[in-house]
Design a protein around this motif. Structure first.
Motif, PDB file in Angstrom:
ATOM      1  N   TYR A  34       0.808  -1.219   0.000  1.00 42.54           N
ATOM      2  CA  TYR A  34       0.000   0.000   0.000  1.00 42.54           C
ATOM      3  C   TYR A  34       0.847   1.278   0.000  1.00 42.54           C
ATOM      4  O   TYR A  34       0.318   2.380   0.089  1.00 42.54           O
ATOM      5  CB  TYR A  34      -0.986   0.025   1.168  1.00 42.54           C
ATOM      6  N   ALA A  35       2.151   1.138  -0.107  1.00 42.71           N
ATOM      7  CA  ALA A  35       3.032   2.304  -0.076  1.00 42.71           C
ATOM      8  C   ALA A  35       2.978   3.084  -1.388  1.00 42.71           C
ATOM      9  O   ALA A  35       2.712   2.533  -2.459  1.00 42.71           O
ATOM     10  CB  ALA A  35       4.473   1.875   0.199  1.00 42.71           C
ATOM     11  N   ASP A  36       3.236   4.382  -1.281  1.00 45.61           N
ATOM     12  CA  ASP A  36       3.320   5.249  -2.457  1.00 45.61           C
ATOM     13  C   ASP A  36       4.742   5.322  -3.010  1.00 45.61           C
ATOM     14  O   ASP A  36       4.930   5.480  -4.224  1.00 45.61           O
ATOM     15  CB  ASP A  36       2.882   6.674  -2.087  1.00 45.61           C
ATOM     16  N   MET A  37       5.733   5.244  -2.096  1.00 46.92           N
ATOM     17  CA  MET A  37       7.124   5.452  -2.457  1.00 46.92           C
ATOM     18  C   MET A  37       7.998   4.408  -1.770  1.00 46.92           C
ATOM     19  O   MET A  37       7.585   3.781  -0.793  1.00 46.92           O
ATOM     20  CB  MET A  37       7.590   6.852  -2.038  1.00 46.92           C
ATOM     21  N   MET A  38       9.214   4.254  -2.287  1.00 47.50           N
ATOM     22  CA  MET A  38      10.207   3.362  -1.677  1.00 47.50           C
ATOM     23  C   MET A  38      11.551   4.074  -1.619  1.00 47.50           C
ATOM     24  O   MET A  38      11.916   4.796  -2.548  1.00 47.50           O
ATOM     25  CB  MET A  38      10.358   2.074  -2.497  1.00 47.50           C
ATOM     26  N   PHE A  39      12.287   3.903  -0.512  1.00 47.00           N
ATOM     27  CA  PHE A  39      13.704   4.259  -0.499  1.00 47.00           C
ATOM     28  C   PHE A  39      14.474   2.958  -0.695  1.00 47.00           C
ATOM     29  O   PHE A  39      14.353   2.010   0.058  1.00 47.00           O
ATOM     30  CB  PHE A  39      14.130   5.038   0.754  1.00 47.00           C
ATOM     31  N   LEU A  40      15.253   2.927  -1.768  1.00 45.54           N
ATOM     32  CA  LEU A  40      15.818   1.691  -2.317  1.00 45.54           C
ATOM     33  C   LEU A  40      17.345   1.712  -2.249  1.00 45.54           C
ATOM     34  O   LEU A  40      17.989   2.674  -2.669  1.00 45.54           O
ATOM     35  CB  LEU A  40      15.379   1.546  -3.775  1.00 45.54           C
ATOM     36  N   LEU A  41      17.908   0.619  -1.738  1.00 37.77           N
ATOM     37  CA  LEU A  41      19.352   0.427  -1.763  1.00 37.77           C
ATOM     38  C   LEU A  41      19.675  -0.506  -2.919  1.00 37.77           C
ATOM     39  O   LEU A  41      19.163  -1.630  -2.981  1.00 37.77           O
ATOM     40  CB  LEU A  41      19.830  -0.182  -0.442  1.00 37.77           C
ATOM     41  N   CYS A  42      20.508  -0.034  -3.852  1.00 37.55           N
ATOM     42  CA  CYS A  42      20.811  -0.836  -5.036  1.00 37.55           C
ATOM     43  C   CYS A  42      22.266  -0.628  -5.445  1.00 37.55           C
ATOM     44  O   CYS A  42      22.943   0.280  -4.957  1.00 37.55           O
ATOM     45  CB  CYS A  42      19.875  -0.469  -6.185  1.00 37.55           C
ATOM     46  N   ARG A  43      22.727  -1.479  -6.344  1.00 39.43           N
ATOM     47  CA  ARG A  43      24.122  -1.431  -6.788  1.00 39.43           C
ATOM     48  C   ARG A  43      24.220  -0.652  -8.105  1.00 39.43           C
ATOM     49  O   ARG A  43      23.606  -1.028  -9.109  1.00 39.43           O
ATOM     50  CB  ARG A  43      24.654  -2.857  -6.963  1.00 39.43           C
ATOM     51  N   THR A  44      24.979   0.425  -8.066  1.00 38.76           N
ATOM     52  CA  THR A  44      25.173   1.255  -9.257  1.00 38.76           C
ATOM     53  C   THR A  44      26.618   1.245  -9.737  1.00 38.76           C
ATOM     54  O   THR A  44      26.893   1.661 -10.868  1.00 38.76           O
ATOM     55  CB  THR A  44      24.768   2.717  -8.981  1.00 38.76           C
ATOM     56  N   GLU A  45      27.544   0.790  -8.906  1.00 42.29           N
ATOM     57  CA  GLU A  45      28.973   0.775  -9.248  1.00 42.29           C
ATOM     58  C   GLU A  45      29.486  -0.655  -9.094  1.00 42.29           C
ATOM     59  O   GLU A  45      30.175  -0.987  -8.122  1.00 42.29           O
ATOM     60  CB  GLU A  45      29.771   1.723  -8.346  1.00 42.29           C
ATOM     61  N   PRO A  46      29.174  -1.547 -10.030  1.00 41.35           N
ATOM     62  CA  PRO A  46      29.499  -2.969  -9.850  1.00 41.35           C
ATOM     63  C   PRO A  46      30.986  -3.272  -9.797  1.00 41.35           C
ATOM     64  O   PRO A  46      31.379  -4.342  -9.306  1.00 41.35           O
ATOM     65  CB  PRO A  46      28.844  -3.624 -11.073  1.00 41.35           C
ATOM     66  N   ASP A  47      31.833  -2.367 -10.275  1.00 40.11           N
ATOM     67  CA  ASP A  47      33.277  -2.623 -10.290  1.00 40.11           C
ATOM     68  C   ASP A  47      33.967  -2.209  -8.994  1.00 40.11           C
ATOM     69  O   ASP A  47      35.161  -2.468  -8.818  1.00 40.11           O
ATOM     70  CB  ASP A  47      33.923  -1.877 -11.465  1.00 40.11           C
ATOM     71  N   LYS A  48      33.231  -1.586  -8.084  1.00 41.89           N
ATOM     72  CA  LYS A  48      33.819  -1.149  -6.821  1.00 41.89           C
ATOM     73  C   LYS A  48      33.560  -2.182  -5.731  1.00 41.89           C
ATOM     74  O   LYS A  48      32.672  -3.027  -5.864  1.00 41.89           O
ATOM     75  CB  LYS A  48      33.238   0.210  -6.413  1.00 41.89           C
ATOM     76  N   PRO A  49      34.343  -2.140  -4.621  1.00 45.72           N
ATOM     77  CA  PRO A  49      34.053  -3.036  -3.492  1.00 45.72           C
ATOM     78  C   PRO A  49      32.606  -2.890  -3.062  1.00 45.72           C
ATOM     79  O   PRO A  49      31.990  -1.826  -3.212  1.00 45.72           O
ATOM     80  CB  PRO A  49      35.021  -2.549  -2.411  1.00 45.72           C
ATOM     81  N   LYS A  50      32.041  -3.975  -2.493  1.00 50.76           N
ATOM     82  CA  LYS A  50      30.596  -4.018  -2.313  1.00 50.76           C
ATOM     83  C   LYS A  50      30.042  -2.863  -1.500  1.00 50.76           C
ATOM     84  O   LYS A  50      28.962  -2.354  -1.802  1.00 50.76           O
ATOM     85  CB  LYS A  50      30.168  -5.352  -1.705  1.00 50.76           C
ATOM     86  N   HIS A  51      30.769  -2.400  -0.459  1.00 50.41           N
ATOM     87  CA  HIS A  51      30.252  -1.305   0.358  1.00 50.41           C
ATOM     88  C   HIS A  51      30.304   0.038  -0.373  1.00 50.41           C
ATOM     89  O   HIS A  51      29.589   0.966  -0.020  1.00 50.41           O
ATOM     90  CB  HIS A  51      31.043  -1.187   1.668  1.00 50.41           C
ATOM     91  N   GLU A  52      31.165   0.130  -1.400  1.00 43.95           N
ATOM     92  CA  GLU A  52      31.357   1.402  -2.107  1.00 43.95           C
ATOM     93  C   GLU A  52      30.564   1.480  -3.402  1.00 43.95           C
ATOM     94  O   GLU A  52      30.566   2.521  -4.063  1.00 43.95           O
ATOM     95  CB  GLU A  52      32.850   1.593  -2.416  1.00 43.95           C
ATOM     96  N   GLY A  53      29.863   0.402  -3.738  1.00 45.55           N
ATOM     97  CA  GLY A  53      29.193   0.377  -5.031  1.00 45.55           C
ATOM     98  C   GLY A  53      27.694   0.571  -4.961  1.00 45.55           C
ATOM     99  O   GLY A  53      26.988   0.321  -5.944  1.00 45.55           O
ATOM    100  N   LEU A  54      27.200   1.047  -3.825  1.00 49.13           N
ATOM    101  CA  LEU A  54      25.756   1.131  -3.608  1.00 49.13           C
ATOM    102  C   LEU A  54      25.256   2.570  -3.703  1.00 49.13           C
ATOM    103  O   LEU A  54      25.987   3.509  -3.404  1.00 49.13           O
ATOM    104  CB  LEU A  54      25.395   0.557  -2.239  1.00 49.13           C
TER     105      LEU A  54
END
Length: 406
Positions: free
Chosen positions: A166-186
């Protein structure tokens, strides 16, 4: 130590009591929740904001009351609303988690756009964090977003997403920098749940209701300006949100309201004409819980003091989620023991159940078991408290498991 209120705070306490006397009858019923607010609740929320009892320290330019932080004023509001069993205002993921995150690291434009309708309950948010293979190890999320034609294009899969149906919006954590270490690529995106390509599949739990969901993203387009702090900063932003989530889950105000409801239940429930509050077993358990809620309120005051001073509470903050969820579950457990079989019939009706007190208590009890897991499991929380708070040695890694959660 002087525990007496100053003249200023006594006057404020009288002001709060007068508000409750005049407007308390218009309060929605406390308890229950986990659904879209109805008109009565929205009107009550707007009234609370106008008088400074919700959104109190949020700047006026963003729709709040604009008061300066005051630890004792916050405590007086929580205490008086709890004592009167008056609805304390909407406290959902958008209000308790996203709004303070935006106020801390969002842009002025993002705050102007999202804060006002969120604190009024007009926009409901859900949290797109956990995935089937990224729960406690949140930094391992695989949902990806690539830039195409002036938009992020999102593909992936989230799970255990509360309120997504029933939500209108979402705050989403996703991967945008796949070549960086996992904590730095989000990255941390804000997106409309009405966007084409989003599929929500409700997950029915043991409460009989669908409060969690799976969410699937297929070429979901998100405007580039709906990112918080820029590409690659998602881990930092996500942890700010988690800080507020864990503080909200262990909020003393909610536990105080639940304790007051519990007292009223034990007074009203009778066996052979005798209220359960007079029975030694129930009275003993209630008094122990009352003492723990009082201690928890004092602990929350310490945290508010740290916040007002701009200080990091350290270990004091780390125990909030674990301690608050355990205490909340024990409060609802006593209510369920007092009710016996009452409420189970309504609860078994799932989505069609009436929101009576018995059904709400049983629903809270089952939901609280989930809270011991959600927002960071109790086991993970104990590790964090021991390792980061007390400086104990880290838990050994188990070969072949990919390590521990961050």
């Amino acid at each position: 130590m002087d525990l007496n209120f100053s003249e200023k705070h006594r006057a404020f306490q009288a002001e709060v009591r007068e508000f409750i006397r005049r407007h308390g009858p218009a309060s929605p019923k406390t308890g229950g929740g986990r659904k879209r607010p109805d008109r009565k609740t929205l009107d009550w929320q707007r009234l609370l904001i106008e008088h400074g009892y919700a959104g109190r320290t949020i700047p006026r330019e963003y729709g709040g009351y604009g008061a300066a932080p005051d630890v004792l004023e916050a405590a007086i509001i929580a205490e008086e609303f709890g004592r009167a069993n008056v609805h304390p205002g909407i406290m959902n993921q958008g209000i308790s988690m996203l709004v303070p995150t935006l106020l801390e690291v969002g842009t002025r434009e993002q705050c102007e756009r999202w804060v006002r309708p969120t604190i009024r309950g007009e926009i409901i948010w859900c949290q797109g964090y956990s995935e089937p293979e990224a729960g406690s190890d949140l930094a391992s999320v695989r949902t990806r977003a690539v830039v195409e034609d002036g938009h992020f294009v999102v593909n992936g899969h989230k799970i255990w997403t509360s309120s997504a149906h029933y939500a209108d919006m979402m705050f989403l954590l996703c991967r945008t920098e796949p070549d960086k270490p996992k904590h730095e690529g989000l990255s941390y995106l804000l997106l409309s749940m009405r966007t084409p390509g989003i599929e929500v599949r409700p997950l029915r739990t043991m409460t009989g209701r669908a409060e969690f969901n799976e969410v699937f993203f297929t070429d979901v387009r998100v405007p580039l300006d709906q990112i918080v702090m820029g590409r690659g900063h998602g881990w930092h932003v996500a942890n700010i949100t988690l800080k507020h989530e864990r503080m909200g889950i262990g909020d003393a105000g909610k536990l105080t309201h639940r304790l007051q409801r519990l007292v009223e239940l034990l007074r009203a429930t009778k066996v052979d004409g005798v209220p359960l509050i007079a029975a030694a077993e129930f009275r003993s358990r209630l008094l122990r819980l009352q003492g723990e809620v009082l201690a928890w309120r004092a602990h929350n005051l310490r945290l508010l003091t740290d916040q007002a001073r701009g200080e990091d509470p350290g270990l004091r903050r780390l125990i909030v989620k674990y301690g608050g969820t355990v205490l909340g579950h024990r409060l609802s457990a006593l209510a369920v023991d007092a009710l016996g079989a009452e409420g189970l019939t309504a609860l078994s009706q799932g989505e069609d159940a009436q929101d009576d007190d018995a059904a709400n208590w049983n629903n809270d009890y089952l939901y609280d078991i989930g809270l011991l897991i959600g927002g960071g499991t109790s086991n993970i929380q104990r590790n964090i408290i021991g390792e980061r708070g007390l400086g104990l040695p880290r838990e050994p890694r188990v070969p072949g498991t990919g390590g521990r959660g961050a």
